[in-house]
Design a protein around this motif. Structure first.
Motif, mmCIF file in Angstrom:
data_model
loop_
_atom_site.group_PDB
_atom_site.id
_atom_site.type_symbol
_atom_site.label_atom_id
_atom_site.label_comp_id
_atom_site.label_asym_id
_atom_site.label_seq_id
_atom_site.Cartn_x
_atom_site.Cartn_y
_atom_site.Cartn_z
ATOM 1 N N SER A 124 0.783 -1.259 0.141
ATOM 2 C CA SER A 124 0.146 -0.005 -0.070
ATOM 3 C C SER A 124 0.908 1.208 0.013
ATOM 4 N N PRO A 125 0.467 2.414 -0.573
ATOM 5 C CA PRO A 125 1.270 3.592 -0.494
ATOM 6 C C PRO A 125 1.251 4.256 0.690
ATOM 7 N N ASP A 126 0.139 3.730 1.607
ATOM 8 C CA ASP A 126 0.115 4.152 2.969
ATOM 9 C C ASP A 126 0.759 3.325 4.163
ATOM 10 N N PRO A 201 9.784 0.422 -6.109
ATOM 11 C CA PRO A 201 9.600 -0.012 -4.800
ATOM 12 C C PRO A 201 10.818 -0.505 -3.943
ATOM 13 N N MET A 202 11.010 -0.291 -2.863
ATOM 14 C CA MET A 202 11.955 -1.017 -2.014
ATOM 15 C C MET A 202 11.382 -2.279 -1.827
ATOM 16 N N VAL A 203 11.892 -3.375 -1.835
ATOM 17 C CA VAL A 203 11.388 -4.660 -1.389
ATOM 18 C C VAL A 203 12.534 -5.573 -0.669
ATOM 19 N N GLN A 204 11.933 -6.556 0.025
ATOM 20 C CA GLN A 204 12.623 -7.638 0.728
ATOM 21 C C GLN A 204 12.552 -9.102 0.166
ATOM 22 N N ILE A 279 4.562 -4.640 -7.303
ATOM 23 C CA ILE A 279 5.615 -3.907 -7.928
ATOM 24 C C ILE A 279 5.509 -2.343 -8.084
ATOM 25 N N ARG A 280 4.467 -2.114 -7.260
ATOM 26 C CA ARG A 280 4.124 -0.477 -7.270
ATOM 27 C C ARG A 280 4.340 -0.005 -5.869
ATOM 28 N N TYR A 281 3.913 -0.631 -4.859
ATOM 29 C CA TYR A 281 3.882 -0.230 -3.362
ATOM 30 C C TYR A 281 4.713 -1.243 -2.611
#
Length: 311
Positions: A124-126, A201-204, A279-281
């Protein structure tokens, strides 16, 4: 020193024939007996592992528990097939898990380890930068296929409080990479993975063998609770693409959504539209509890973790 309890009894692994199930089984059976339930065949099964080849929903599952000698259950048997019907998903994931919990209490199994997912939080963007285990499980808001996983996770939480005599552990790993055929690994195997124009986005990510190691840690006597799991750190999605030598297709969301919907309808892709949010948030977790209580540290570097999808 072994990280598992060497006491009497077998570890029952549901979904033992999946890639992760086989990894866990081969590790655990070095310490003690292993029993598996999976309707699929177990190719290359070590001779001292007992495999019951039937559906977890069958009454035969009760017979396995009734026979006794089970000291722990590791539940990996969650269906993630986005094309399966809602009814099939619910029956396989929720109803079967409810039965599993019922058998555990009825036959006095003292330990449950559930492999859930950080996806239950939802991208989510939030979202804050890092989500703790107390964050709300909002993954099903825009992705109905996650609903069952959220419900299974919440059933395990309720079980934790209702049955304090049973050590219940819930693991929520970030994106698992390796030979597993899950959405993140399949996505990174594409020749030209999509990326959303204007988003990086940053990902893990976490190596499948690190997840297997965490499951072993969770089986130790005295361990209970909910634990987020992450691998070697946080990186932009574009960095992962560079490690794999991929040149992603940069597509605006206004084009990607209707195009993917059409491809999904024509069975040209295995990725439903809600996967685009990943792949956006951001959906990154705080793993400090796993480090402090489980003593979990990933063994694999970022490059090794990412390259694990190459098999």
């Amino acid at each position: 020193m072994p990280i598992l309890d060497e006491g009497e009894g077998a570890v029952l692994i549901t979904g033992i024939c999946g890639r992760l199930g086989r990894l866990v089984a081969r590790q655990v059976h070095r310490v003690g007996p292993v029993v598996g339930i999976d309707r699929r065949p177990f190719h290359g099964k070590p001779k001292d592992i007992v495999h019951h080849q039937f559906d977890l929903r069958r009454k035969k599952t009760r017979d396995v528990f009734r026979a006794g000698g089970i000291k722990a259950v590791v539940h990996l048997g969650v269906m993630h097939d986005p094309r399966a019907s809602r009814k099939e998903h619910y029956s396989w994931n929720v109803v079967a898990f409810q039965k599993l919990l019922e058998y555990m209490t009825q036959y006095g199994v003292p330990k449950l380890v559930l492999l859930s997912s950080a996806n239950v939080y939802g991208p989510s963007p939030d979202n804050p930068q890092f989500l703790t285990e107390e964050a709300p499980l909002l993954g099903a808001q825009h992705f109905s296929e996650i609903r069952d996983l959220v419900e299974v996770d919440m059933l395990a939480q309720s079980f934790f409080w209702k049955h304090p005599e049973i050590e219940t552990v819930i693991l929520r790993p970030c994106h698992i990479l390796g030979t597993v055929h899950n959405a993140p690994s399949n996505y990174l195997r594409l020749d030209r993975p999509w990326s959303m124009l204007g988003f990086d986005p940053m990902v893990q990510v976490i190596h499948e063998r690190d997840v297997a190691y965490a499951l072993q840690l969770a089986l130790r006597p005295g361990v209970r609770g909910i634990f987020n799991l992450k691998g070697p750190g946080e990186v932009p999605l574009s960095r992962i693409m560079r490690i794999l030598g991929k040149t992603p297709m940069r597509i605006p969301m206004t084009v990607a959504k209707p195009l993917l919907e059409r491809m999904w309808d024509l069975r040209m892709t295995s990725f439903p539209v809600p996967e685009l949010d990943h792949i956006r948030y951001v959906c990154m977790v705080d793993d400090s509890r796993a480090r402090d209580i489980l003593g979990f540290r990933p063994h694999f570097s970022l490059e090794d973790t990412v390259r694990a999808v190459e098999g």
